[in-house]
Design a protein around this motif. Structure first.
Motif, PDB file in Angstrom:
ATOM      1  N   PHE A   1       0.853  -1.172   0.000  1.00  0.00           N
ATOM      2  CA  PHE A   1       0.000   0.000   0.000  1.00  0.00           C
ATOM      3  C   PHE A   1       0.895   1.231   0.000  1.00  0.00           C
ATOM      4  CE2 PHE A   1      -3.864  -2.373   1.039  1.00  0.00           C
ATOM      5  CZ  PHE A   1      -3.307  -3.562   1.479  1.00  0.00           C
ATOM      6  N   ARG A   2       0.354   2.369  -0.376  1.00  0.00           N
ATOM      7  CA  ARG A   2       1.147   3.590  -0.354  1.00  0.00           C
ATOM      8  C   ARG A   2       0.312   4.737   0.170  1.00  0.00           C
ATOM      9  NH1 ARG A   2       2.021   4.102  -6.952  1.00  0.00           N
ATOM     10  NH2 ARG A   2      -0.111   4.709  -7.506  1.00  0.00           N
ATOM     11  N   GLN A   3       1.008   5.722   0.704  1.00  0.00           N
ATOM     12  CA  GLN A   3       0.293   6.824   1.352  1.00  0.00           C
ATOM     13  C   GLN A   3       1.162   8.058   1.425  1.00  0.00           C
ATOM     14  OE1 GLN A   3      -0.826   6.066   5.441  1.00  0.00           O
ATOM     15  NE2 GLN A   3      -2.563   7.452   5.320  1.00  0.00           N
ATOM     16  N   ILE A   4       0.575   9.178   1.066  1.00  0.00           N
ATOM     17  CA  ILE A   4       1.177  10.488   1.304  1.00  0.00           C
ATOM     18  C   ILE A   4       0.604  10.997   2.616  1.00  0.00           C
ATOM     19  CG2 ILE A   4       1.288  12.873   0.497  1.00  0.00           C
ATOM     20  CD1 ILE A   4       1.117  11.825  -2.337  1.00  0.00           C
ATOM     21  N   PRO A   5       1.432  11.548   3.507  1.00  0.00           N
ATOM     22  CA  PRO A   5       0.899  12.056   4.773  1.00  0.00           C
ATOM     23  C   PRO A   5      -0.294  12.978   4.565  1.00  0.00           C
ATOM     24  CG  PRO A   5       3.276  12.125   4.810  1.00  0.00           C
ATOM     25  CD  PRO A   5       2.889  11.719   3.405  1.00  0.00           C
ATOM     26  N   GLY A   6      -1.364  12.720   5.312  1.00  0.00           N
ATOM     27  CA  GLY A   6      -2.554  13.544   5.214  1.00  0.00           C
ATOM     28  C   GLY A   6      -3.565  13.046   4.203  1.00  0.00           C
TER      29      GLY A   6
ATOM     30  N   PRO B   1       6.625   9.712 -11.845  1.00  0.00           N
ATOM     31  CA  PRO B   1       6.672  10.632 -10.703  1.00  0.00           C
ATOM     32  C   PRO B   1       5.476  10.466  -9.767  1.00  0.00           C
ATOM     33  CG  PRO B   1       7.352  11.773 -12.679  1.00  0.00           C
ATOM     34  CD  PRO B   1       6.886  10.414 -13.120  1.00  0.00           C
ATOM     35  N   GLU B   2       4.324  10.142 -10.311  1.00  0.00           N
ATOM     36  CA  GLU B   2       3.135   9.965  -9.462  1.00  0.00           C
ATOM     37  C   GLU B   2       3.199   8.716  -8.605  1.00  0.00           C
ATOM     38  OE1 GLU B   2       3.161  10.506 -12.763  1.00  0.00           O
ATOM     39  OE2 GLU B   2       1.601   9.333 -13.792  1.00  0.00           O
ATOM     40  N   ASP B   3       4.200   7.865  -8.807  1.00  0.00           N
ATOM     41  CA  ASP B   3       4.403   6.698  -7.932  1.00  0.00           C
ATOM     42  C   ASP B   3       5.155   7.078  -6.659  1.00  0.00           C
ATOM     43  OD1 ASP B   3       5.046   4.739 -10.874  1.00  0.00           O
ATOM     44  OD2 ASP B   3       3.218   4.757  -9.662  1.00  0.00           O
ATOM     45  N   SER B   4       5.649   8.308  -6.581  1.00  0.00           N
ATOM     46  CA  SER B   4       6.388   8.747  -5.403  1.00  0.00           C
ATOM     47  C   SER B   4       5.480   8.721  -4.181  1.00  0.00           C
ATOM     48  CB  SER B   4       6.928  10.167  -5.613  1.00  0.00           C
ATOM     49  OG  SER B   4       7.847  10.211  -6.679  1.00  0.00           O
ATOM     50  N   ASP B   5       5.926   8.022  -3.152  1.00  0.00           N
ATOM     51  CA  ASP B   5       5.055   7.832  -1.989  1.00  0.00           C
ATOM     52  C   ASP B   5       5.825   7.034  -0.930  1.00  0.00           C
ATOM     53  OD1 ASP B   5       1.514   7.579  -2.646  1.00  0.00           O
ATOM     54  OD2 ASP B   5       2.528   8.202  -0.795  1.00  0.00           O
ATOM     55  N   MET B   6       5.234   6.921   0.242  1.00  0.00           N
ATOM     56  CA  MET B   6       5.720   5.979   1.249  1.00  0.00           C
ATOM     57  C   MET B   6       4.985   4.669   1.016  1.00  0.00           C
ATOM     58  SD  MET B   6       7.794   5.672   3.856  1.00  0.00           S
ATOM     59  CE  MET B   6       8.006   7.186   4.777  1.00  0.00           C
TER      60      MET B   6
END
Length: 130
Positions: free
Chosen positions: A34-39, A85-90
């Motif tokens: 899974f991936r998530q950007i803070p917030g 670039p849109e794959d950038s994430d935690m």
């Protein structure tokens, strides 16, 4: 409980590749990345049910990412190709998830896999430069 530990994240140029690893995943009926950007809401990327041999992918990564599991080493992998670039994430791995999460409907429903459900790692950062 065995702790999940992700590795393999890093910074790459668009079009590059990375392989994420998740140690300690064991052999459970539903595991995933899974991936998530803070917030923002957590997003399902790929799930696997090893017992059924079935995998599910988010539309945004189909054809580019591959999830796999090595039962001998208790490790879950995510091979990522043609990164954007849109794959950038935690990126987080998770195990012992409800079976429903390993479905086409489940992977797109963050309410079904909140942090308190299943076992989660601490995450590994992926950054893709354009």
């Amino acid at each position: 409980q065995v702790r999940l530990v992700e590795s393999g994240g890093g910074s790459v140029q668009a079009g590059g590749s990375l392989r994420l690893s998740c140690a300690g995943s064991g052999y459970t009926d539903c595991m995933g990345w899974f991936r998530q950007i803070p917030g923002e809401a957590r997003e399902g990327v790929a799930t696997i049910n090893p017992r059924r041999g079935s995998t599910v992918y988010a539309d945004s990564v189909k054809g580019r990412f591959t999830i796999s599991q090595d039962n001998a080493s208790h490790t879950l992998y995510l091979q990522m190709e043609n990164l954007k670039p849109e794959d950038s994430d935690m990126y987080y791995c998770a195990a012992e998830l409800p079976l429903v999460v390993c479905t086409a409907a489940g992977i797109g429903t963050p309410d079904w896999y909140p942090p308190g459900v299943g076992r989660w790692g601490q995450g590994t950062q992926v950054t893709v430069a354009s």
